[in-house]
Write a protein that holds these residues in place. Structure first.
Motif, PDB file in Angstrom:
ATOM      1  N   ASN A 304       0.918  -1.085   0.100  1.00 46.85           N
ATOM      2  CA  ASN A 304      -0.014  -0.099  -0.067  1.00 46.85           C
ATOM      3  C   ASN A 304       1.085   1.077  -0.018  1.00 46.85           C
ATOM      4  N   ASP A 305       1.837   1.299   0.785  1.00 45.21           N
ATOM      5  CA  ASP A 305       2.721   2.392   0.955  1.00 45.21           C
ATOM      6  C   ASP A 305       3.507   2.492  -0.499  1.00 45.21           C
ATOM      7  N   ALA A 306       4.249   1.335  -1.028  1.00 47.52           N
ATOM      8  CA  ALA A 306       4.721   1.414  -2.299  1.00 47.52           C
ATOM      9  C   ALA A 306       3.763   1.804  -3.380  1.00 47.52           C
ATOM     10  N   PHE A 307       2.716   1.515  -3.418  1.00 45.72           N
ATOM     11  CA  PHE A 307       1.871   2.256  -4.394  1.00 45.72           C
ATOM     12  C   PHE A 307       1.660   3.722  -4.145  1.00 45.72           C
ATOM     13  N   ASP A 308       1.586   4.393  -2.902  1.00 46.74           N
ATOM     14  CA  ASP A 308       1.459   5.485  -2.601  1.00 46.74           C
ATOM     15  C   ASP A 308       3.006   6.313  -3.352  1.00 46.74           C
ATOM     16  N   GLU A 309       3.975   5.625  -2.693  1.00 52.95           N
ATOM     17  CA  GLU A 309       4.969   6.341  -3.269  1.00 52.95           C
ATOM     18  C   GLU A 309       5.312   6.617  -4.680  1.00 52.95           C
ATOM     19  N   ILE A 310       5.110   5.484  -5.419  1.00 55.58           N
ATOM     20  CA  ILE A 310       5.143   5.536  -6.855  1.00 55.58           C
ATOM     21  C   ILE A 310       3.947   6.676  -7.315  1.00 55.58           C
ATOM     22  N   ILE A 311       2.777   6.411  -7.042  1.00 56.06           N
ATOM     23  CA  ILE A 311       1.673   7.443  -7.268  1.00 56.06           C
ATOM     24  C   ILE A 311       2.138   9.028  -7.437  1.00 56.06           C
ATOM     25  N   GLU A 312       2.673   9.100  -6.140  1.00 57.79           N
ATOM     26  CA  GLU A 312       3.059  10.538  -5.893  1.00 57.79           C
ATOM     27  C   GLU A 312       4.213  10.985  -6.511  1.00 57.79           C
ATOM     28  N   LYS A 328      -3.504   3.980  -9.235  1.00 58.62           N
ATOM     29  CA  LYS A 328      -4.650   4.381  -8.435  1.00 58.62           C
ATOM     30  C   LYS A 328      -5.613   3.437  -8.504  1.00 58.62           C
ATOM     31  N   LYS A 329      -5.914   2.971  -9.711  1.00 59.71           N
ATOM     32  CA  LYS A 329      -7.135   2.061  -9.956  1.00 59.71           C
ATOM     33  C   LYS A 329      -6.467   0.622  -9.612  1.00 59.71           C
ATOM     34  N   MET A 330      -5.408   0.171  -9.668  1.00 60.55           N
ATOM     35  CA  MET A 330      -4.716  -1.049  -9.557  1.00 60.55           C
ATOM     36  C   MET A 330      -4.792  -1.240  -7.999  1.00 60.55           C
ATOM     37  N   LYS A 331      -4.283  -0.003  -7.118  1.00 64.49           N
ATOM     38  CA  LYS A 331      -4.306   0.007  -5.596  1.00 64.49           C
ATOM     39  C   LYS A 331      -5.774  -0.250  -5.242  1.00 64.49           C
ATOM     40  N   SER A 332      -6.822   0.278  -6.077  1.00 64.60           N
ATOM     41  CA  SER A 332      -8.202   0.242  -5.475  1.00 64.60           C
ATOM     42  C   SER A 332      -8.596  -1.247  -5.093  1.00 64.60           C
ATOM     43  N   PHE A 333      -8.004  -2.408  -5.810  1.00 66.41           N
ATOM     44  CA  PHE A 333      -8.160  -3.494  -5.560  1.00 66.41           C
ATOM     45  C   PHE A 333      -7.568  -4.149  -4.472  1.00 66.41           C
ATOM     46  N   SER A 334      -8.031  -3.918  -3.184  1.00 64.29           N
ATOM     47  CA  SER A 334      -7.535  -4.187  -2.003  1.00 64.29           C
ATOM     48  C   SER A 334      -7.165  -5.667  -1.771  1.00 64.29           C
ATOM     49  N   PHE A 335      -7.812  -6.708  -2.621  1.00 63.99           N
ATOM     50  CA  PHE A 335      -7.248  -8.215  -2.616  1.00 63.99           C
ATOM     51  C   PHE A 335      -6.125  -8.150  -3.442  1.00 63.99           C
ATOM     52  N   LEU A 336      -5.770  -7.386  -4.355  1.00 64.13           N
ATOM     53  CA  LEU A 336      -4.607  -7.464  -5.138  1.00 64.13           C
ATOM     54  C   LEU A 336      -3.469  -7.068  -4.223  1.00 64.13           C
ATOM     55  N   VAL A 337      -3.650  -5.843  -3.781  1.00 63.90           N
ATOM     56  CA  VAL A 337      -2.644  -5.340  -2.815  1.00 63.90           C
ATOM     57  C   VAL A 337      -2.299  -6.586  -1.689  1.00 63.90           C
TER      58      VAL A 337
END
Length: 349
Positions: A304-312, A328-337
């Protein structure tokens, strides 16, 4: 336009005033007097040094001399109206078709203005007074601090350090709007793909739908969002270009945070959504791999943190305006993260 050029003041805009004088004060007022008697001092210098220019003006003047008052007024109105680029973009019904002008006149005027664009701005007397296209281009790019094409957002445009400059697109094409030949309100630097591969000589006012005006202080930034169903995640996580598994444009939806005729025209003329889909499809796995790389940093504890860092961090980098909403869309799939956390970066989930 994804972005716009904020206009600058530059001497090169004055070059159009010479052409304006030629059309309105010479051609539109043609009579038994010599055409040279109607030229201003600058035009007289130019015809003395450029035989083609002199002969072309003389030939058109002779035709104009025999036009009726109505035909001369039609020429005047067409010239003035079709050079109001911003107004035409906002209300395309204002445009005046060349078909309204005298046919014999058009046979001479159209090739004259097309040739004029190739020659006029290269003449020493013109460059000395109004500057060169390269000088204007560099000033415009520096002022707007642009690294990529404002139309698509990622196409390469030349920098101030390059020898030349990216092509100036006649936004309203020379084929249909020859009178704006050196009107820099109509000359817009675009990347080769937007300019040549998509727009070309398309009359963007055809259909009378509003279009974006590229030179404006009005901010028209458009934000992109990416949407897709969880059913296509396998195609997004593992890159495969086999025909049976290849992504289709319907798999990924590209949306804009603005709507209206201008947005519809922009998308239609430059195939924006189709091209954005192509970039997402091409980069989808490498973008996810960037998240995996971020996860391996000691200070990053979860995906979750890794997604946030790259997105920003990557939002303002090359293709960041697509990469960030895609992730952001990929991260929205909580089961994937969660699955990525559980396998700690392995490729098989």
């Amino acid at each position: 336009m994804l972005l716009n050029y904020k206009p600058i003041k530059h001497n090169i805009f004055g070059a159009h005033l010479l052409i304006e004088h030629l059309v309105l004060e010479v051609f539109c007022k043609a009579n038994k007097s010599s055409y040279k008697s109607k030229l201003n001092s600058e035009l007289k210098i130019l015809i003395d040094k450029n035989k083609w220019f002199d002969q072309s003006i003389k030939k058109i003047y002779v035709i104009c001399r025999d036009l009726s008052s109505d035909e001369k007024n039609a020429l005047k109105t067409a010239f003035i109206t079709n050079n109001k680029i911003k107004d035409l973009c906002a209300n395309p019904t204002l445009k005046i078709s060349l078909d309204t002008l005298n046919e014999e006149l058009l046979d001479e005027v159209i090739p004259f203005f097309k040739e004029l664009y190739k020659r006029f701005l290269t003449w020493v007397d013109v460059k000395n007074k109004y500057g060169s296209k390269k000088e204007y281009y560099d000033d415009l790019i520096k002022y707007n601090n642009l690294k990529f094409c404002p139309c698509c957002g990622y196409g390469q445009i030349k920098t101030i350090y390059d020898k030349g400059h990216s092509a100036f697109d006649h936004y309203l094409p020379l084929k249909y709007y020859p009178f704006s030949v050196v009107n820099f309100n109509n000359l817009i630097p675009l990347c080769t793909v937007c300019n040549s591969d998509y727009k070309g000589e398309t009359d963007i006012l055809n259909g009378n739908k509003k279009v974006f005006y590229p030179l404006t202080n009005d901010i028209q930034d458009i934000n992109v969002s990416i949407d897709f169903d969880k059913g296509i995640l396998p195609k997004l996580i593992i890159k495969t270009e086999e025909k049976a598994d290849k992504l289709k444009e319907k798999d990924i939806t590209v949306n804009f945070d603005k709507s209206g005729e201008e947005v519809l025209s922009w998308n239609s003329i430059f195939n924006i959504k189709g091209r954005y889909f192509g970039e997402v499809g091409t980069n989808r796995v490498s973008w996810l791999n960037d998240v995996r790389s971020a996860y391996r940093k000691p200070r990053i504890l979860t995906y979750n943190d890794a997604f946030d860092e790259i997105i920003e961090d990557d939002s303002n980098k090359y293709l960041g305006f697509l990469k960030s909403p895609y992730l952001k869309k990929m991260k929205s799939f909580s089961f994937l993260v969660q699955a990525m956390d559980e396998v700690s970066g392995d490729y098989i989930m």
